[in-house]
Motif scaffolding. Structure first.
Motif, PDB file in Angstrom:
ATOM      1  N   TRP A   2       0.817  -1.215   0.000  1.00  0.00           N
ATOM      2  CA  TRP A   2       0.000   0.000   0.000  1.00  0.00           C
ATOM      3  C   TRP A   2       0.846   1.258   0.000  1.00  0.00           C
ATOM      4  CZ3 TRP A   2      -4.471  -0.177  -1.891  1.00  0.00           C
ATOM      5  CH2 TRP A   2      -5.297  -1.291  -1.716  1.00  0.00           C
ATOM      6  N   PHE A   3       2.058   1.192   0.569  1.00  0.00           N
ATOM      7  CA  PHE A   3       2.944   2.371   0.515  1.00  0.00           C
ATOM      8  C   PHE A   3       3.281   2.708  -0.934  1.00  0.00           C
ATOM      9  CE2 PHE A   3       7.238   4.143   0.201  1.00  0.00           C
ATOM     10  CZ  PHE A   3       7.073   5.318   0.940  1.00  0.00           C
ATOM     11  N   ILE A   4       3.601   1.676  -1.716  1.00  0.00           N
ATOM     12  CA  ILE A   4       3.893   1.884  -3.143  1.00  0.00           C
ATOM     13  C   ILE A   4       2.661   2.414  -3.858  1.00  0.00           C
ATOM     14  CG2 ILE A   4       4.533   0.733  -5.308  1.00  0.00           C
ATOM     15  CD1 ILE A   4       6.130  -1.272  -3.624  1.00  0.00           C
ATOM     16  N   ALA A   5       1.518   1.817  -3.568  1.00  0.00           N
ATOM     17  CA  ALA A   5       0.274   2.230  -4.222  1.00  0.00           C
ATOM     18  C   ALA A   5      -0.067   3.686  -3.902  1.00  0.00           C
ATOM     19  CB  ALA A   5      -0.872   1.313  -3.787  1.00  0.00           C
ATOM     20  N   PHE A   6       0.024   4.054  -2.618  1.00  0.00           N
ATOM     21  CA  PHE A   6      -0.339   5.416  -2.220  1.00  0.00           C
ATOM     22  C   PHE A   6       0.642   6.451  -2.782  1.00  0.00           C
ATOM     23  CE2 PHE A   6      -2.500   3.586   1.791  1.00  0.00           C
ATOM     24  CZ  PHE A   6      -3.687   3.421   1.093  1.00  0.00           C
ATOM     25  N   SER A   7       1.931   6.118  -2.786  1.00  0.00           N
ATOM     26  CA  SER A   7       2.927   7.038  -3.347  1.00  0.00           C
ATOM     27  C   SER A   7       2.670   7.267  -4.832  1.00  0.00           C
ATOM     28  CB  SER A   7       4.343   6.472  -3.143  1.00  0.00           C
ATOM     29  OG  SER A   7       4.631   6.314  -1.775  1.00  0.00           O
ATOM     30  N   ALA A 190      -9.797  -2.858   1.698  1.00  0.00           N
ATOM     31  CA  ALA A 190     -10.245  -2.495   3.041  1.00  0.00           C
ATOM     32  C   ALA A 190     -10.885  -1.107   3.021  1.00  0.00           C
ATOM     33  CB  ALA A 190      -9.054  -2.520   4.000  1.00  0.00           C
ATOM     34  N   TRP A 191     -11.803  -0.870   3.953  1.00  0.00           N
ATOM     35  CA  TRP A 191     -12.573   0.380   3.967  1.00  0.00           C
ATOM     36  C   TRP A 191     -11.686   1.600   4.147  1.00  0.00           C
ATOM     37  CZ3 TRP A 191     -12.189   3.679   8.033  1.00  0.00           C
ATOM     38  CH2 TRP A 191     -11.645   3.154   9.219  1.00  0.00           C
ATOM     39  N   TRP A 192     -10.587   1.459   4.931  1.00  0.00           N
ATOM     40  CA  TRP A 192      -9.751   2.620   5.256  1.00  0.00           C
ATOM     41  C   TRP A 192      -8.944   3.127   4.067  1.00  0.00           C
ATOM     42  CZ3 TRP A 192      -4.617   1.854   4.346  1.00  0.00           C
ATOM     43  CH2 TRP A 192      -4.174   0.520   4.313  1.00  0.00           C
ATOM     44  N   VAL A 193      -8.849   2.313   3.017  1.00  0.00           N
ATOM     45  CA  VAL A 193      -8.078   2.721   1.838  1.00  0.00           C
ATOM     46  C   VAL A 193      -8.778   3.868   1.107  1.00  0.00           C
ATOM     47  CG1 VAL A 193      -7.246   1.957  -0.431  1.00  0.00           C
ATOM     48  CG2 VAL A 193      -7.013   0.450   1.568  1.00  0.00           C
ATOM     49  N   LEU A 194     -10.113   3.857   1.098  1.00  0.00           N
ATOM     50  CA  LEU A 194     -10.877   4.854   0.332  1.00  0.00           C
ATOM     51  C   LEU A 194     -10.603   6.296   0.768  1.00  0.00           C
ATOM     52  CD1 LEU A 194     -12.904   5.526  -1.853  1.00  0.00           C
ATOM     53  CD2 LEU A 194     -14.746   5.062  -0.216  1.00  0.00           C
ATOM     54  N   PRO A 195     -10.664   6.637   2.071  1.00  0.00           N
ATOM     55  CA  PRO A 195     -10.375   8.028   2.438  1.00  0.00           C
ATOM     56  C   PRO A 195      -8.962   8.473   2.104  1.00  0.00           C
ATOM     57  CG  PRO A 195     -10.641   6.640   4.398  1.00  0.00           C
ATOM     58  CD  PRO A 195     -11.115   5.838   3.237  1.00  0.00           C
ATOM     59  N   VAL A 196      -8.000   7.561   2.192  1.00  0.00           N
ATOM     60  CA  VAL A 196      -6.620   7.905   1.822  1.00  0.00           C
ATOM     61  C   VAL A 196      -6.546   8.222   0.328  1.00  0.00           C
ATOM     62  CG1 VAL A 196      -4.226   7.117   1.742  1.00  0.00           C
ATOM     63  CG2 VAL A 196      -5.689   6.446   3.655  1.00  0.00           C
ATOM     64  N   ILE A 197      -7.209   7.401  -0.491  1.00  0.00           N
ATOM     65  CA  ILE A 197      -7.247   7.631  -1.933  1.00  0.00           C
ATOM     66  C   ILE A 197      -7.872   8.984  -2.247  1.00  0.00           C
ATOM     67  CG2 ILE A 197      -8.387   6.891  -4.065  1.00  0.00           C
ATOM     68  CD1 ILE A 197      -7.947   4.013  -3.196  1.00  0.00           C
ATOM     69  N   ILE A 198      -8.981   9.304  -1.578  1.00  0.00           N
ATOM     70  CA  ILE A 198      -9.681  10.564  -1.826  1.00  0.00           C
ATOM     71  C   ILE A 198      -8.767  11.758  -1.527  1.00  0.00           C
ATOM     72  CG2 ILE A 198     -11.547  12.051  -1.004  1.00  0.00           C
ATOM     73  CD1 ILE A 198     -13.226   9.512  -0.615  1.00  0.00           C
ATOM     74  N   ILE A 199      -8.063  11.707  -0.395  1.00  0.00           N
ATOM     75  CA  ILE A 199      -7.184  12.810  -0.008  1.00  0.00           C
ATOM     76  C   ILE A 199      -6.032  12.977  -0.996  1.00  0.00           C
ATOM     77  CG2 ILE A 199      -5.530  13.590   1.743  1.00  0.00           C
ATOM     78  CD1 ILE A 199      -7.360  12.218   3.837  1.00  0.00           C
ATOM     79  N   LEU A 200      -5.370  11.876  -1.338  1.00  0.00           N
ATOM     80  CA  LEU A 200      -4.209  11.945  -2.235  1.00  0.00           C
ATOM     81  C   LEU A 200      -4.605  12.380  -3.639  1.00  0.00           C
ATOM     82  CD1 LEU A 200      -2.272   8.723  -1.152  1.00  0.00           C
ATOM     83  CD2 LEU A 200      -1.721  11.096  -0.577  1.00  0.00           C
ATOM     84  N   ALA A 201      -5.691  11.802  -4.166  1.00  0.00           N
ATOM     85  CA  ALA A 201      -6.120  12.126  -5.529  1.00  0.00           C
ATOM     86  C   ALA A 201      -6.588  13.581  -5.630  1.00  0.00           C
ATOM     87  CB  ALA A 201      -7.229  11.179  -5.969  1.00  0.00           C
TER      88      ALA A 201
END
Length: 244
Positions: A2-7, A190-201
């Motif tokens: 997920w670190f790679i994905a989020f970066s 997982a549910w927590w991935v969605l808010p992280v995606i929203i913030i980064l995008a």
């Protein structure tokens, strides 16, 4: 993982915020390397829906709504057809198709590129672009074939592309979620991935808009072409290696 994905999500959202394309292709390839294809499609769909929707909102006054209405009609025709045939693709051919999509706008003669402002062309655009999105996750270069000869400004191009791509990625989410459910797969995130995606995008789109404001139309088109060429060649090589 997920670190790679989020970066990658953060950096590619910034790139797409500037060019309106390219970032999604890089992200799709990285996600397909580090996770199952169905999960990659879902994560990519979520990310690109947020990124494109935020770009469309930022530049909402520049959206060409007539183009969008005809595009939407074509998009729905394709989505219904894909559900009927349940089309999917293996990873080696996925990368080859992804590279081909990135290069297509670079190799097709300029006189064959289509003006998207005509209703029938916008309808065709919706059909072809959505088909590519459902099959390989992205379709920026195909979309560019319809916009490159248009008389729209860089802001109108970016805004109209963003709203059409939002529809396409929502269609991709619906289609690939349906495929996963139909095959009893457990590749949901997982549910927590969605808010992280929203913030980064959203952040990528915001800061990308600031960079775009410093570019002129000529720089915008030149940089877009160079980025697509690099992406396309890289994915064609990757897919060919996986085949052999």
């Amino acid at each position: 993982m997920w670190f790679i994905a989020f970066s990658t999500i953060a950096l590619t959202s910034l790139l797409s915020g500037v060019l309106g394309m390219g970032g999604g292709m890089i992200l799709m390839g990285v996600l397909a390397i580090i996770m199952p294809l169905s999960q990659a499609m879902i994560v990519h769909g979520l990310t690109q829906t947020v990124a494109n929707l935020s770009r469309a909102w930022i530049h909402r006054r520049e959206i060409h709504w007539s183009i969008f209405r005809w595009y939407l009609m074509g998009s729905q025709i394709t989505l219904i057809s894909f559900f009927f045939f349940a089309l999917t693709i293996s990873k080696p051919w996925f990368f080859i198709a992804l590279g081909s999509v990135a290069l297509i706008s670079q190799i097709i003669p300029k006189q064959l590129r289509i003006e998207v402002s005509k209703p029938r062309n916008a309808l065709l655009c919706g059909i072809l672009v959505t088909a590519s999105q459902l099959l390989v996750g992205v379709a920026g270069s195909i979309l560019d074939l319809f916009f490159i000869r248009s008389k729209l400004s860089r802001y109108q191009v970016l805004a109209t592309k963003a709203i059409t791509q939002t529809v396409g990625h929502i269609s991709k989410l619906v289609f690939w979620s349906g495929i996963a459910i139909g095959h009893l797969q457990t590749d949901f995130i997982a549910w927590w991935v969605l808010p992280v995606i929203i913030i980064l995008a959203s952040a990528g789109s915001h800061y990308g808009a600031k960079i775009l404001a410093r570019m002129n139309d000529g720089q915008f088109r030149t940089i877009t072409s160079a980025v697509l060429a690099i992406i396309g060649i890289s994915y064609l090589v990757k897919g060919s290696i996986m085949l052999f």
